[in-house]
Design a protein around this motif. Structure first.
Motif, PDB file in Angstrom:
ATOM      1  N   PRO A 160      20.842  -7.651 -77.970  1.00 11.56           N
ATOM      2  CA  PRO A 160      21.553  -6.431 -77.584  1.00 11.56           C
ATOM      3  C   PRO A 160      22.244  -5.840 -78.811  1.00 11.56           C
ATOM      4  O   PRO A 160      22.794  -6.579 -79.634  1.00 11.56           O
ATOM      5  N   ALA A 161      22.196  -4.531 -78.943  1.00 12.66           N
ATOM      6  CA  ALA A 161      22.782  -3.868 -80.117  1.00 12.66           C
ATOM      7  C   ALA A 161      23.432  -2.561 -79.702  1.00 12.66           C
ATOM      8  O   ALA A 161      22.743  -1.646 -79.264  1.00 12.66           O
ATOM      9  N   ASP A 162      24.738  -2.511 -79.834  1.00 15.44           N
ATOM     10  CA  ASP A 162      25.471  -1.290 -79.489  1.00 15.44           C
ATOM     11  C   ASP A 162      25.426  -0.263 -80.605  1.00 15.44           C
ATOM     12  O   ASP A 162      25.459   0.933 -80.356  1.00 15.44           O
ATOM     13  N   ALA A 163      25.387  -0.741 -81.845  1.00 15.47           N
ATOM     14  CA  ALA A 163      25.427   0.162 -83.000  1.00 15.47           C
ATOM     15  C   ALA A 163      24.159   1.000 -83.073  1.00 15.47           C
ATOM     16  O   ALA A 163      23.067   0.531 -82.792  1.00 15.47           O
ATOM     17  N   VAL A 164      24.339   2.246 -83.442  1.00 15.00           N
ATOM     18  CA  VAL A 164      23.199   3.149 -83.605  1.00 15.00           C
ATOM     19  C   VAL A 164      22.698   3.018 -85.042  1.00 15.00           C
ATOM     20  O   VAL A 164      23.404   3.351 -85.990  1.00 15.00           O
ATOM     21  N   ALA A 165      21.502   2.480 -85.185  1.00 14.19           N
ATOM     22  CA  ALA A 165      20.878   2.327 -86.504  1.00 14.19           C
ATOM     23  C   ALA A 165      19.377   2.472 -86.319  1.00 14.19           C
ATOM     24  O   ALA A 165      18.825   2.149 -85.259  1.00 14.19           O
ATOM     25  N   ARG A 206      29.501  -3.203 -89.815  1.00 14.03           N
ATOM     26  CA  ARG A 206      30.368  -2.749 -90.914  1.00 14.03           C
ATOM     27  C   ARG A 206      29.992  -1.330 -91.343  1.00 14.03           C
ATOM     28  O   ARG A 206      30.861  -0.507 -91.596  1.00 14.03           O
ATOM     29  N   HIS A 207      28.691  -1.053 -91.411  1.00 13.30           N
ATOM     30  CA  HIS A 207      28.229   0.270 -91.822  1.00 13.30           C
ATOM     31  C   HIS A 207      28.677   1.334 -90.821  1.00 13.30           C
ATOM     32  O   HIS A 207      29.150   2.400 -91.201  1.00 13.30           O
ATOM     33  N   VAL A 208      28.551   1.039 -89.528  1.00 13.32           N
ATOM     34  CA  VAL A 208      28.922   1.987 -88.482  1.00 13.32           C
ATOM     35  C   VAL A 208      30.435   2.185 -88.482  1.00 13.32           C
ATOM     36  O   VAL A 208      30.924   3.302 -88.345  1.00 13.32           O
ATOM     37  N   THR A 209      31.192   1.094 -88.679  1.00 10.13           N
ATOM     38  CA  THR A 209      32.643   1.185 -88.685  1.00 10.13           C
ATOM     39  C   THR A 209      33.145   2.031 -89.844  1.00 10.13           C
ATOM     40  O   THR A 209      34.078   2.815 -89.688  1.00 10.13           O
ATOM     41  N   ARG A 210      32.492   1.893 -91.002  1.00 10.02           N
ATOM     42  CA  ARG A 210      32.899   2.684 -92.173  1.00 10.02           C
ATOM     43  C   ARG A 210      32.529   4.152 -92.021  1.00 10.02           C
ATOM     44  O   ARG A 210      33.034   4.995 -92.701  1.00 10.02           O
ATOM     45  N   GLY A 211      31.584   4.405 -91.121  1.00  7.58           N
ATOM     46  CA  GLY A 211      31.256   5.790 -90.837  1.00  7.58           C
ATOM     47  C   GLY A 211      30.118   6.306 -91.558  1.00  7.58           C
ATOM     48  O   GLY A 211      29.700   7.333 -91.645  1.00  7.58           O
TER      49      GLY A 211
END
Length: 169
Positions: A44-49, A164-169
């Motif tokens: 499962p992956a919530d982050a959009v990548a 980390r990438h998503v959090t940094r924006g």
């Protein structure tokens, strides 16, 4: 004590081994004429990548020393040298579509695809192999056990990078 990089995600991971246990729609994305080995891991992956971002988070732009040892040393896979927009960790990007990317390489005794798919809040990594010679049938089975033990850690590290990438924006 340092927590495992998957932060508990491995428990939510599902897996399947054997071409017959991989969805036909995913097998159809392989470039191999016949599939002798297949596995699929899904998290499962919530982050959009994008699939390419996931592939690069899993394997990097160039292979790590451990990956070089396994891929080049043990499997004899031909990997590209250096960073390139056309490769991930030395594997050639041989196909991509809406929600997926296929990495491809070969040795003198087997051909390999790694397929990363992002769909429906999940990310999947499928490994497909075709044995060109008997050596493939002899070498891969013991290495496949190691491979299946490493994939959850690879996913955990990648998910942390993506987060980390998503959090940094």
């Amino acid at each position: 004590m340092t927590p495992h990089p998957d932060n508990g995600r491995a428990a939510a991971m599902s897996s399947a081994v054997g071409a017959q246990n991989i969805p036909v729609s995913l097998r159809a994305l392989s470039s191999l004429p016949d599939i002798d080995y297949a596995d699929l891991f899904t998290l499962p992956a919530d982050a959009v990548a994008t699939p390419e971002q996931w592939a690069r988070a899993m394997f990097g732009d160039v292979p790590s020393p451990g990956e070089r040892f396994i891929w080049r040393g043990l499997l004899g896979l031909r990997l590209s040298h250096g960073r390139s927009p056309d490769t991930v960790a030395g594997w050639r990007i041989s196909g991509r579509g809406d929600g997926w990317i296929r990495l491809e390489t070969a040795s003198w005794f087997l051909n390999a695809n790694l397929l990363v798919q992002v769909s429906g809040g999940r990310v999947s990594l499928a490994t497909f192999l075709h044995y060109d010679r008997l050596l493939g049938r002899l070498v891969w089975p013991p290495l496949s056990a190691v491979h299946r033990r490493l994939v959850p850690r690879v996913f955990g590290v990648a998910a942390a990078k993506i987060d980390r990438h998503v959090t940094r924006g």
